[in-house]
Design a protein around this motif. Structure first.
Motif, PDB file in Angstrom:
ATOM      1  N   GLU A 117       0.768 -10.922  -8.255  1.00 24.94           N
ATOM      2  CA  GLU A 117       0.157  -9.650  -8.418  1.00 24.94           C
ATOM      3  C   GLU A 117       0.228  -8.798  -7.323  1.00 24.94           C
ATOM      4  OE1 GLU A 117      -2.123 -12.967  -5.670  1.00 24.94           O
ATOM      5  OE2 GLU A 117      -0.961 -12.854  -7.436  1.00 24.94           O
ATOM      6  N   MET A 118       0.884  -9.295  -6.432  1.00 24.61           N
ATOM      7  CA  MET A 118       1.420  -8.147  -5.292  1.00 24.61           C
ATOM      8  C   MET A 118       2.576  -7.424  -5.661  1.00 24.61           C
ATOM      9  SD  MET A 118      -0.865  -8.327  -2.885  1.00 24.61           S
ATOM     10  CE  MET A 118      -0.105  -7.878  -1.610  1.00 24.61           C
ATOM     11  N   ASP A 134      -4.098  -4.723 -10.535  1.00 20.42           N
ATOM     12  CA  ASP A 134      -4.811  -5.549 -11.629  1.00 20.42           C
ATOM     13  C   ASP A 134      -6.264  -6.020 -11.257  1.00 20.42           C
ATOM     14  OD1 ASP A 134      -5.651  -7.164 -13.764  1.00 20.42           O
ATOM     15  OD2 ASP A 134      -3.833  -8.350 -13.841  1.00 20.42           O
ATOM     16  N   LEU A 135      -7.019  -5.069 -11.602  1.00 15.22           N
ATOM     17  CA  LEU A 135      -8.610  -5.326 -10.918  1.00 15.22           C
ATOM     18  C   LEU A 135      -9.322  -6.454 -11.335  1.00 15.22           C
ATOM     19  CD1 LEU A 135      -9.634  -1.345 -11.093  1.00 15.22           C
ATOM     20  CD2 LEU A 135      -8.761  -2.694  -9.053  1.00 15.22           C
ATOM     21  N   HIS A 136      -9.056  -6.833 -12.599  1.00 17.08           N
ATOM     22  CA  HIS A 136      -9.701  -8.198 -12.978  1.00 17.08           C
ATOM     23  C   HIS A 136      -9.439  -9.445 -12.441  1.00 17.08           C
ATOM     24  CE1 HIS A 136      -6.476  -9.935 -15.533  1.00 17.08           C
ATOM     25  NE2 HIS A 136      -7.137 -10.924 -15.899  1.00 17.08           N
ATOM     26  N   LEU A 137      -8.439  -9.375 -11.151  1.00 21.04           N
ATOM     27  CA  LEU A 137      -8.007 -10.489 -10.680  1.00 21.04           C
ATOM     28  C   LEU A 137      -9.038 -10.880  -9.445  1.00 21.04           C
ATOM     29  CD1 LEU A 137      -4.113 -10.440 -10.724  1.00 21.04           C
ATOM     30  CD2 LEU A 137      -5.659 -11.719 -12.195  1.00 21.04           C
ATOM     31  N   ARG A 156      -4.635   3.102 -11.171  1.00 23.43           N
ATOM     32  CA  ARG A 156      -4.560   3.420 -12.458  1.00 23.43           C
ATOM     33  C   ARG A 156      -4.205   2.003 -13.121  1.00 23.43           C
ATOM     34  NH1 ARG A 156      -0.910   6.904 -17.021  1.00 23.43           N
ATOM     35  NH2 ARG A 156       0.724   5.692 -16.302  1.00 23.43           N
ATOM     36  N   GLN A 157      -4.987   1.361 -13.798  1.00 25.40           N
ATOM     37  CA  GLN A 157      -4.859   0.046 -14.619  1.00 25.40           C
ATOM     38  C   GLN A 157      -4.984   0.560 -16.031  1.00 25.40           C
ATOM     39  OE1 GLN A 157      -7.032  -3.362 -13.807  1.00 25.40           O
ATOM     40  NE2 GLN A 157      -5.900  -4.724 -15.241  1.00 25.40           N
TER      41      GLN A 157
END
Length: 344
Positions: A84-85, A114-117, A139-140
């Motif tokens: 994710e990084m 990834d905001l849902h993580l 921006r996702q």
């Protein structure tokens, strides 16, 4: 329904695009008009890079571009470390690429997370550090359509906008002074409006005129698309925390098919084709909540940089001097907090 990927219709390499646009010698309209290009990319690709030299050559082609905002495009991710990084590598790449550039170039950066993580907070803080004071937003990619319309085989994730995990991550943005750039298709605009109502303290910048599709199952259905798209635009405009980017109309999603022409179109042709979308966006949002974007080099598939900005100048010819100032630079300066940036 069969999936449709407009990227497969791209017909020219970067070198071929240079030759295709080489004959574009139309004079620059209103050459002294300051412009903040609120949406462009930097990338490395096997078929050709678009980095600082290419960007400088592009914005130096005649229009008075005084600053720009670099938007993530899923490029130059790290190749190791926590999954994710890895997206932080794109921000690192942008900052590295523009060292020594003229002031104003990539004055703001919109990066990916990834905001849902559950680990979204770690990614946001890493992006802030990597951007060295330039991070303005996240921006996702939210774009998704049940027809399967996608880009380079990436169809998108369905209903991410309403995902509870995504919304938990989205709630982190305002606390860090970050905006959200939303790339969606027109059937999703009502969902974006609901998101804006749920998070009134977070500014949402809708990309590319809200994505009015004109390809795949939407081809030949202009009237139906305009009805649904316009309803979504009006719903968004009713949310004071939503801003509209006017541009991206050179992408193949919209079905104008300028890329199929033997010669690049002139600005008058572009303006005539784009006017219904631009006029509706301007009427709904007004110049204080709308800004122009090039979406370069993506929109290069359909026109030259000089013709694109000439088209926007034609489309705003009836606006006052103050309104044009807002559309071409002041709104972008305010939204992306570029007021103190020295011009290019």
């Amino acid at each position: 329904m069969k999936a449709y990927d407009p990227s497969t219709n791209a017909v020219r390499t970067p070198a071929e695009l240079d030759a295709w646009q080489a004959e574009d010698s139309e004079p620059i309209l209103d050459p002294d008009q300051p412009i903040v290009d609120s949406h462009h990319h930097l990338w490395r690709k096997p078929e050709g890079d678009f980095l600082l030299p290419e960007l400088q050559r592009t914005i130096g082609s005649g229009h008075h571009v005084v600053a720009s905002v670099a938007i993530e495009c899923g490029n130059s991710f790290r190749t190791s470390g926590r999954q994710e990084m890895r997206c932080v590598g794109e921000t690192e790449s942008i900052v590295s690429a523009i060292r020594g550039a003229r002031p104003g170039i990539c004055a703001g950066i919109v990066s990916h997370a990834d905001l849902h993580l559950d680990t979204a907070v770690d990614v946001l803080d890493a992006q802030i550090e990597a951007a060295e004071g330039r991070l303005r937003g996240i921006r996702q990619k939210l774009r998704w359509d049940r027809s399967g319309i996608g880009l380079f085989g990436q169809r998108g994730q369905p209903d991410l906008i309403t995902d509870p995990g995504f919304r938990r991550g989205f709630a982190l943005l305002a606390k860090r002074g970050l905006i959200f750039d939303a790339w969606v298709y027109h059937p999703q605009l009502q969902q974006v409006a609901e998101l804006a109502r749920a998070f009134p303290d977070t500014t949402i910048v809708v990309n590319h005129c809200g994505g009015p599709l004109g390809v795949g199952p939407y081809e030949g259905r202009l009237d139906d698309v305009l009805v649904q798209w316009r309803a979504g635009i009006n719903a968004l405009a009713a949310c004071p925390n939503v801003v509209m980017k006017i541009g991206g109309l050179g992408m193949l999603y919209y079905g104008f098919n300028f890329h199929q022409r033997p010669k690049a179109p002139k600005s008058a042709e572009l303006a005539a084709a784009w006017r219904p979308y631009v006029d509706i966006c301007l009427a709904a949002f007004g110049p204080d909540r709308a800004m122009m974007e090039s979406n370069w080099p993506v929109d290069r598939q359909s026109c030259s940089y000089r013709s694109l900005w000439n088209a926007f100048k034609r489309l705003t010819a009836g606006a006052s001097e103050n309104e044009r100032a807002q559309l071409f630079h002041a709104t972008a300066r305010h939204v992306y907090r570029l007021e103190e940036v020295e011009p290019c």
